[in-house]
Design an enzyme around this catalytic site. Structure first.
Site: not given
Lengths: 312, 312
Positions: B51, B76, B78, B113, B177, B179, B202, B208, B270, B301
């Site tokens: 993201k 809420s 990433n 941040y 998710g 998209g 997914e 969806d 790992k 991701s």
């Protein structure tokens, strides 16, 4: 003792069989520790730990005649996997004596690398006897996980690579269990560092290395009640002199410090490290005043963890 | 739509603010899947997920006049962390609307941040209203985590890097998710791959995207009962046309397949990956007959996981 040139030659000889593992850093962990930290990620090493280096070095050191008869070790941990894979890579048999108490997942890993398993009673005496029997029957060579010079030098090659990438490190910290990694790293730091010091780290619960440096003779742990299961063993007569000569200090840490250091590495660096590996970072955090502003190398020794049995 | 040249320029523009994440492989996972897999490790991206790419691209796309007033988002997850860090890197304020139900650890990460948090009731309506209010009061620009073109293109730069390192991939799989990642990756695959296809993955529980491709219109999930908490959202009108045009297929996986794929990645590689990231690898394992012998890229991701609440 090996010369600097021989050490480099040994390192070159094992390179085709090992990964050159990456060196990771984290802004957040640097801020937290007040130093720049370079983590040498042997958790990404083949078979999941630095032990692959020593096992490969020791096998390559055998004459072809001797080598083809195979190698033997007794271990329930990372060395069993390392010897199996190193032997497989070099096309020779590996005989692994494992205690009946060894977890199925460890046995499966050894089998996966084509190690020939002999199960014995879970005492040191039974393990040693079973290994001796195999040596007699097959002519295979016994390999010790930490108290054999070529194994020790092999383990030290991780520190050589770390210093190649970060030549001006002020210190290198490694965990200390049997002493092979620490002794090999200390010699590497001595040869390849510029005014770089080597520190060991171990749990208070198994502080035999600390006690040994203090008393001047190899001490044993009365109990081994630590989460760092790779660090329960004691030093040996081959690695102890190297540790006495080249290690500045052994730093001891509490169990909760190990767990919280491990969690920090998992959460911040997104890598899986064993509790034993977290001990070195825990030592840095514990002594952070002492190391403030320094450039620190840490050997992340391995990443073989039982995910069904985590401390958080 | 962005041209190939513009896509490359956008990628160059964000490079100073993001990590070029490594591409990992594992012999064992290759054997298991019957393909060569190249994992693009965005779990090592700054703020722990891809993201960061889209957030940075979107902020850089604002004129200096507009940019200095800051950016707003409601999240809420990433994206909240990514917008906060991207804004901090570019010296502008980030206003983050978070539901009162957001875990403390997520709030702490945003604060770390320097994101300015506004807490609201945990409904989409409340979140949107709170964000709109901030836009009106401050003149800051609203950023959408997945349905905004510059964000989508930013997310696609991970696939560009993967194809730079592995130019002859046969396919790339990403989780889907909202998209954004899938749409951006699919466009990157179209521009920079050689006869490479892009697949989405997914959970059956929130299929969806699969249903949307089937019906030709954006569908919503009736329930969102999945461990892959990053994939509960629905597609948007900006990314859906790209997905329709450039994605070959959406592969759906069961919850137990996600957990076991996640465990395999943790144990064998790992590295710590989110359940959402494991969905793409689970899809490959589920359809392994179809992909046998191919060269597969997988976008890991992110790696932001609550270690106190693991599925094993």
């Amino acid at each position: 003792m090996i010369s600097k040139k021989e050490f480099q030659r040994l390192h070159r000889s094992i390179k085709p069989y090992i990964h050159r593992t990456p060196v990771f850093s984290s802004h957040l962990l640097n801020e937290l520790a007040g130093t720049s930290i370079f983590f040498k990620c042997e958790n990404f090493q083949r078979a999941g730990a630095f032990k692959m280096r020593g096992a490969t070095a020791a096998i390559l050191n055998l004459s072809e005649q001797v080598r083809k008869k195979g190698v033997v070790t007794h271990s329930s941990g990372n060395f069993a996997q390392a010897v199996s894979l190193a032997a497989k890579n070099l096309g020779i048999p590996a005989y692994i004596v494992m205690p009946s108490s060894a977890p199925e997942v460890k046995k499966a890993a050894v089998k996966n690398y084509e190690g020939k398993i002999t199960i014995c009673q879970p005492t040191l005496k039974d393990r040693e006897e079973a290994a001796e029997k195999i040596v007699k029957e097959t002519g295979a060579t016994f390999l010790h996980p930490s108290n054999q010079l070529d194994v020790i030098y092999g383990q030290g090659t991780a520190a050589i690579e770390l210093l190649e990438e970060q030549p001006d490190l002020d210190l290198v910290i490694t965990p200390v269990g049997g002493g092979g990694l620490l002794a090999g790293s200390a010699l590497a730091v001595n040869y390849f560092g510029k005014s770089c010091e080597c520190f060991g780290a171990e749990p208070f619960e198994v502080d035999d290395a600390y006690q040994s440096l203090k008393s001047g003779k190899i001490e044993t742990n009365k109990s081994t009640n630590t989460i760092a299961d790779g660090l329960k063993t004691q030093l040996g007569d081959k690695n102890f002199p190297l540790i006495q000569k080249y290690v500045s200090e052994i730093i001891r840490v509490e169990e909760d410090e190990i767990v919280s250091a491990m969690r920090l590495i998992w959460e911040r660096m997104k890598i899986i490290v064993e509790p034993s590996s977290a001990v070195a970072f825990a030592a840095l955090l514990r002594e952070k005043k002492k190391f403030r502003g320094k450039k620190t190398g840490i050997i992340i020794s391995g990443g073989n963890v039982d995910l069904s049995n985590l401390p958080f």
